[in-house]
Design a protein around this motif. Sequence first.
Motif, PDB file in Angstrom:
ATOM      1  N   GLY A   1      76.596  71.685  75.887  1.00  0.00           N
ATOM      2  CA  GLY A   1      76.076  71.003  74.712  1.00  0.00           C
ATOM      3  C   GLY A   1      77.051  70.772  73.590  1.00  0.00           C
ATOM      4  O   GLY A   1      76.786  69.943  72.707  1.00  0.00           O
ATOM      5  N   ALA A   2      78.183  71.473  73.555  1.00  0.00           N
ATOM      6  CA  ALA A   2      79.173  71.221  72.512  1.00  0.00           C
ATOM      7  C   ALA A   2      79.924  69.928  72.802  1.00  0.00           C
ATOM      8  O   ALA A   2      80.045  69.497  73.956  1.00  0.00           O
ATOM      9  N   VAL A   3      80.432  69.316  71.738  1.00  0.00           N
ATOM     10  CA  VAL A   3      81.286  68.139  71.868  1.00  0.00           C
ATOM     11  C   VAL A   3      82.698  68.530  71.436  1.00  0.00           C
ATOM     12  O   VAL A   3      82.903  69.049  70.334  1.00  0.00           O
ATOM     13  N   LEU A   4      83.672  68.287  72.308  1.00  0.00           N
ATOM     14  CA  LEU A   4      85.059  68.625  72.048  1.00  0.00           C
ATOM     15  C   LEU A   4      85.758  67.446  71.374  1.00  0.00           C
ATOM     16  O   LEU A   4      85.552  66.291  71.761  1.00  0.00           O
ATOM     17  N   VAL A   5      86.584  67.748  70.357  1.00  0.00           N
ATOM     18  CA  VAL A   5      87.385  66.733  69.670  1.00  0.00           C
ATOM     19  C   VAL A   5      88.838  67.181  69.748  1.00  0.00           C
ATOM     20  O   VAL A   5      89.215  68.194  69.154  1.00  0.00           O
ATOM     21  N   VAL A   6      89.660  66.440  70.490  1.00  0.00           N
ATOM     22  CA  VAL A   6      91.056  66.803  70.747  1.00  0.00           C
ATOM     23  C   VAL A   6      91.957  65.786  70.057  1.00  0.00           C
ATOM     24  O   VAL A   6      91.848  64.588  70.311  1.00  0.00           O
ATOM     25  N   CYS A   7      92.855  66.276  69.193  1.00  0.00           N
ATOM     26  CA  CYS A   7      93.699  65.380  68.394  1.00  0.00           C
ATOM     27  C   CYS A   7      95.178  65.695  68.603  1.00  0.00           C
ATOM     28  O   CYS A   7      95.803  66.396  67.795  1.00  0.00           O
ATOM     29  N   PRO A   8      95.784  65.176  69.676  1.00  0.00           N
ATOM     30  CA  PRO A   8      97.222  65.342  69.882  1.00  0.00           C
ATOM     31  C   PRO A   8      98.009  64.306  69.073  1.00  0.00           C
ATOM     32  O   PRO A   8      97.448  63.298  68.632  1.00  0.00           O
ATOM     33  N   LEU A   9      99.282  64.552  68.899  1.00  0.00           N
ATOM     34  CA  LEU A   9     100.162  63.532  68.337  1.00  0.00           C
ATOM     35  C   LEU A   9     100.407  62.462  69.399  1.00  0.00           C
ATOM     36  O   LEU A   9     100.650  62.792  70.561  1.00  0.00           O
ATOM     37  N   PRO A  10     100.389  61.179  69.036  1.00  0.00           N
ATOM     38  CA  PRO A  10     100.600  60.115  70.023  1.00  0.00           C
ATOM     39  C   PRO A  10     102.089  59.896  70.283  1.00  0.00           C
ATOM     40  O   PRO A  10     102.662  58.868  69.914  1.00  0.00           O
ATOM     41  N   ILE A  11     102.721  60.857  70.943  1.00  0.00           N
ATOM     42  CA  ILE A  11     104.162  60.812  71.192  1.00  0.00           C
ATOM     43  C   ILE A  11     104.438  59.863  72.356  1.00  0.00           C
ATOM     44  O   ILE A  11     104.080  60.159  73.507  1.00  0.00           O
ATOM     45  N   VAL A  12     105.056  58.740  72.083  1.00  0.00           N
ATOM     46  CA  VAL A  12     105.311  57.749  73.118  1.00  0.00           C
ATOM     47  C   VAL A  12     106.281  58.331  74.154  1.00  0.00           C
ATOM     48  O   VAL A  12     107.373  58.789  73.812  1.00  0.00           O
ATOM     49  N   GLY A  13     105.848  58.326  75.402  1.00  0.00           N
ATOM     50  CA  GLY A  13     106.651  58.910  76.469  1.00  0.00           C
ATOM     51  C   GLY A  13     106.519  60.414  76.586  1.00  0.00           C
ATOM     52  O   GLY A  13     107.093  61.017  77.496  1.00  0.00           O
ATOM     53  N   GLY A  14     105.750  61.038  75.693  1.00  0.00           N
ATOM     54  CA  GLY A  14     105.651  62.492  75.675  1.00  0.00           C
ATOM     55  C   GLY A  14     104.817  63.041  76.817  1.00  0.00           C
ATOM     56  O   GLY A  14     103.858  62.419  77.269  1.00  0.00           O
ATOM     57  N   SER A  15     105.178  64.242  77.270  1.00  0.00           N
ATOM     58  CA  SER A  15     104.441  64.896  78.354  1.00  0.00           C
ATOM     59  C   SER A  15     103.306  65.764  77.841  1.00  0.00           C
ATOM     60  O   SER A  15     102.535  66.307  78.622  1.00  0.00           O
ATOM     61  N   GLY A  16     103.216  65.903  76.536  1.00  0.00           N
ATOM     62  CA  GLY A  16     102.179  66.710  75.925  1.00  0.00           C
ATOM     63  C   GLY A  16     102.389  66.732  74.431  1.00  0.00           C
ATOM     64  O   GLY A  16     103.324  66.136  73.908  1.00  0.00           O
ATOM     65  N   SER A  17     101.511  67.449  73.733  1.00  0.00           N
ATOM     66  CA  SER A  17     101.627  67.532  72.282  1.00  0.00           C
ATOM     67  C   SER A  17     100.820  68.706  71.765  1.00  0.00           C
ATOM     68  O   SER A  17      99.712  68.956  72.248  1.00  0.00           O
ATOM     69  N   PRO A  18     101.346  69.424  70.749  1.00  0.00           N
ATOM     70  CA  PRO A  18     100.467  70.317  70.009  1.00  0.00           C
ATOM     71  C   PRO A  18      99.261  69.528  69.513  1.00  0.00           C
ATOM     72  O   PRO A  18      99.373  68.345  69.169  1.00  0.00           O
ATOM     73  N   ALA A  19      98.090  70.171  69.501  1.00  0.00           N
ATOM     74  CA  ALA A  19      96.858  69.457  69.176  1.00  0.00           C
ATOM     75  C   ALA A  19      95.960  70.315  68.305  1.00  0.00           C
ATOM     76  O   ALA A  19      95.934  71.536  68.435  1.00  0.00           O
ATOM     77  N   ARG A  20      95.243  69.661  67.412  1.00  0.00           N
ATOM     78  CA  ARG A  20      94.134  70.305  66.714  1.00  0.00           C
ATOM     79  C   ARG A  20      92.902  70.050  67.557  1.00  0.00           C
ATOM     80  O   ARG A  20      92.570  68.897  67.866  1.00  0.00           O
ATOM     81  N   VAL A  21      92.220  71.108  67.955  1.00  0.00           N
ATOM     82  CA  VAL A  21      91.057  70.988  68.824  1.00  0.00           C
ATOM     83  C   VAL A  21      89.849  71.574  68.107  1.00  0.00           C
ATOM     84  O   VAL A  21      89.869  72.732  67.684  1.00  0.00           O
ATOM     85  N   LEU A  22      88.825  70.763  67.944  1.00  0.00           N
ATOM     86  CA  LEU A  22      87.585  71.157  67.275  1.00  0.00           C
ATOM     87  C   LEU A  22      86.416  71.019  68.241  1.00  0.00           C
ATOM     88  O   LEU A  22      86.505  70.271  69.221  1.00  0.00           O
ATOM     89  N   ALA A  23      85.342  71.712  67.947  1.00  0.00           N
ATOM     90  CA  ALA A  23      84.111  71.547  68.696  1.00  0.00           C
ATOM     91  C   ALA A  23      82.967  71.332  67.722  1.00  0.00           C
ATOM     92  O   ALA A  23      82.894  71.999  66.671  1.00  0.00           O
ATOM     93  N   LEU A  24      82.085  70.406  68.047  1.00  0.00           N
ATOM     94  CA  LEU A  24      80.869  70.184  67.285  1.00  0.00           C
ATOM     95  C   LEU A  24      79.724  70.870  68.028  1.00  0.00           C
ATOM     96  O   LEU A  24      79.486  70.570  69.211  1.00  0.00           O
ATOM     97  N   VAL A  25      79.041  71.781  67.337  1.00  0.00           N
ATOM     98  CA  VAL A  25      77.995  72.579  67.972  1.00  0.00           C
ATOM     99  C   VAL A  25      76.719  72.421  67.167  1.00  0.00           C
ATOM    100  O   VAL A  25      76.683  72.689  65.966  1.00  0.00           O
ATOM    101  N   GLU A  26      75.659  71.983  67.837  1.00  0.00           N
ATOM    102  CA  GLU A  26      74.362  71.843  67.180  1.00  0.00           C
ATOM    103  C   GLU A  26      73.699  73.204  67.068  1.00  0.00           C
ATOM    104  O   GLU A  26      73.580  73.927  68.050  1.00  0.00           O
ATOM    105  N   ARG A  27      73.305  73.564  65.860  1.00  0.00           N
ATOM    106  CA  ARG A  27      72.691  74.870  65.612  1.00  0.00           C
ATOM    107  C   ARG A  27      71.189  74.717  65.373  1.00  0.00           C
ATOM    108  O   ARG A  27      70.747  73.696  64.871  1.00  0.00           O
TER     109      ARG A  27
END
Length: 257
Positions: free
Chosen positions: A231-257
């Motif tokens: 039921g949670a919704v994940l929000v993943v915000c990586p840096l859009p590094i062109v050609g990059g194999s990955g990125s540090p990311a801020r990851v949030l979850a929206l949870v209905e209470r």
Amino acid sequence: MSVLSALLEASRSGGVEIVDLTTPLQESTPVLQLPEPFANTSGFRLEEISRYDDRGPAWYWNDIHTGEHVGTHLDAPNHWVTGRDGADVSQAPLQTMIAPAAVLDVTAAVAQDPDFLLEVDHVRAFEAEYGPLPDGGWLLLRTGWESRGGSQEEFLNTDDAGPHTPGVSAECARWIAEESPVAGFGVETVGTDAGGAAGFDPPFACHHFLMGAGKWGLTSLRNLGELPPQGAVLVVCPLPIVGGSGSPARVLALVER
């Protein structure tokens, strides 16, 4: 009231809680260590440019030095040789970066065995109790490993036999990549593979199968215990590094209470 207005109102009233799943970035943030002769990523470091001084009297700012795969980060398909022709991190589809999540809790098993491996039967049992994995969403593995995040040594948990951290078996990794409906897999550990995965067939099976199938990985998550099994919704915000194999990311979850 519009859908977005309702979401904002719910987040302000507490009807929807925003949970931060991100490990803070600092010099002590644990990073993966590969054995020789393989090259390793750098850790995170700030380099001061000016701080209200003669280098810049009214402002403070820094250069940052970090690897793509440091702290909470996103693995893109092109991170692994099996996905070498796949998407880079700048091409991450937004429908995957904002998507539903299932949280499978194996903390009790990991407390007894740090080398615990998730099997397909564990996922089947989860689905029987909580419903099917979300189509196009994420499977997040809660192991309790975040409690070790204050120490590089405890987080990597390495001895003469190598690292001992939980993960998924080779067969389960193949199943998640090729048969499950999810678009990505996330963990609390330093990488999506188990500590002993160098000895799997194929080696590092989670990377091998997941990246080869064009799917995505998330690592070094925390606070998964604040999320429901479904039921949670994940929000993943990586840096859009062109050609990059990955990125540090801020990851949030929206949870209905």
